[in-house]
Design a protein around this motif. Structure first.
Motif, PDB file in Angstrom:
ATOM      1  N   GLY A 143      58.833 -16.997  -3.971  1.00 40.94           N
ATOM      2  CA  GLY A 143      58.403 -15.728  -4.524  1.00 40.94           C
ATOM      3  C   GLY A 143      57.353 -15.078  -3.656  1.00 40.94           C
ATOM      4  O   GLY A 143      56.850 -15.661  -2.686  1.00 40.94           O
ATOM      5  N   PHE A 144      56.978 -13.835  -4.008  1.00 41.81           N
ATOM      6  CA  PHE A 144      55.965 -13.115  -3.239  1.00 41.81           C
ATOM      7  C   PHE A 144      54.590 -13.773  -3.355  1.00 41.81           C
ATOM      8  O   PHE A 144      53.722 -13.575  -2.512  1.00 41.81           O
ATOM      9  CB  PHE A 144      55.876 -11.663  -3.718  1.00 41.81           C
ATOM     10  N   ASP A 145      54.396 -14.542  -4.431  1.00 41.77           N
ATOM     11  CA  ASP A 145      53.104 -15.209  -4.604  1.00 41.77           C
ATOM     12  C   ASP A 145      53.104 -16.607  -3.989  1.00 41.77           C
ATOM     13  O   ASP A 145      52.247 -17.426  -4.300  1.00 41.77           O
ATOM     14  CB  ASP A 145      52.749 -15.289  -6.089  1.00 41.77           C
ATOM     15  N   ASN A 146      54.102 -16.881  -3.139  1.00 42.16           N
ATOM     16  CA  ASN A 146      54.246 -18.170  -2.456  1.00 42.16           C
ATOM     17  C   ASN A 146      54.629 -19.314  -3.394  1.00 42.16           C
ATOM     18  O   ASN A 146      54.567 -20.479  -3.007  1.00 42.16           O
ATOM     19  CB  ASN A 146      52.964 -18.544  -1.691  1.00 42.16           C
ATOM     20  N   SER A 147      55.004 -18.995  -4.633  1.00 45.32           N
ATOM     21  CA  SER A 147      55.485 -20.029  -5.542  1.00 45.32           C
ATOM     22  C   SER A 147      56.896 -20.455  -5.130  1.00 45.32           C
ATOM     23  O   SER A 147      57.641 -19.697  -4.512  1.00 45.32           O
ATOM     24  CB  SER A 147      55.499 -19.508  -6.980  1.00 45.32           C
ATOM     25  N   THR A 148      57.243 -21.695  -5.470  1.00 39.70           N
ATOM     26  CA  THR A 148      58.541 -22.246  -5.089  1.00 39.70           C
ATOM     27  C   THR A 148      59.274 -22.753  -6.321  1.00 39.70           C
ATOM     28  O   THR A 148      58.691 -23.416  -7.175  1.00 39.70           O
ATOM     29  CB  THR A 148      58.374 -23.402  -4.088  1.00 39.70           C
TER      30      THR A 148
END
Length: 217
Positions: A143-148
């Motif tokens: 995601g854009f928030d670096n979540s995976t």
């Protein structure tokens, strides 16, 4: 023709690219261009009489979508979405629609041109009683928030919108989000639509003008 000219086969000539390297009959770019033009209703004068008759019959009598066996509302998070009587501008609402998927009327479907793939919740698939159709395959989504998020696999489901019927590949995830599914650029491009978040509509270019469906927001 991005390859090094010195490494191209001089015995092969492509009329489409007007250059050496491969045969015209093997040109994948030309094949894609022809397929796109056919979808737009062009090149019909090149058909045989039999093929033209079949083509016109299919355009005039598109397959009818099935009657939905169930309605799937919000699976996880968010609030129930109802059809709005009117649209107040300005607004910053995402483009969210209801859509017939396989045999279910699915609410809370996000149209997201920023997504490179189509995503569906595992609970959504189970609600549609299609869990046995999932092809197990793990892959990482970022995601854009670096979540995976690690996918559970993929599944192919038929989407019905206006007169367009399309088998669509989804990545299945088991997590919480505000939407039952996300339809990204691959789906948007496959069915030749133009999404407008400002006016909360999806437009379908056609030879007879512009058809459109409105979002649920």
């Amino acid at each position: 023709m991005r390859s090094n000219p010195d490494r191209r086969n001089p015995d092969f000539w492509c009329e489409f690219h007007n250059d050496h390297g491969h045969k015209t009959a093997d040109c994948r770019l030309l094949e894609g261009e022809v397929e796109h033009l056919q979808k737009q209703g062009y090149l019909t004068d090149l058909f045989s009489a039999k093929d033209k008759q079949s083509y016109m019959k299919n355009r005039q009598e598109p397959p009818k979508p099935p009657s939905p066996k169930r309605t799937v509302n919000v699976i996880s998070g968010g609030e129930e979405v109802n059809d709005a009587d009117g649209l107040i501008i300005p607004h910053n609402d995402p483009l969210v629609i209801s859509l017939l998927i396989h045999d279910s009327n699915v609410k809370r479907v996000l149209i997201d041109p920023g997504s490179s793939m189509n995503i569906i919740l595992l609970r959504m698939v189970n609600e549609m009683r299609m869990g046995d159709k999932i092809v197990p395959k793990e892959r990482s989504l970022f995601g854009f928030d670096n979540s995976t998020v690690i996918t559970k696999g993929n599944i192919v489901l038929t989407t019905f919108v206006e007169r367009v019927i399309k088998d669509t590949k989804f990545q299945v995830i088991d997590t919480d989000m505000d939407y039952n599914m996300i339809l990204g650029r691959s789906w948007i491009h496959d069915i030749d639509i133009v999404p407008y978040t400002l006016y909360q509509v999806i437009k379908f270019p056609s030879q007879r003008g512009i058809r459109q469906i409105r979002g649920d927001q």
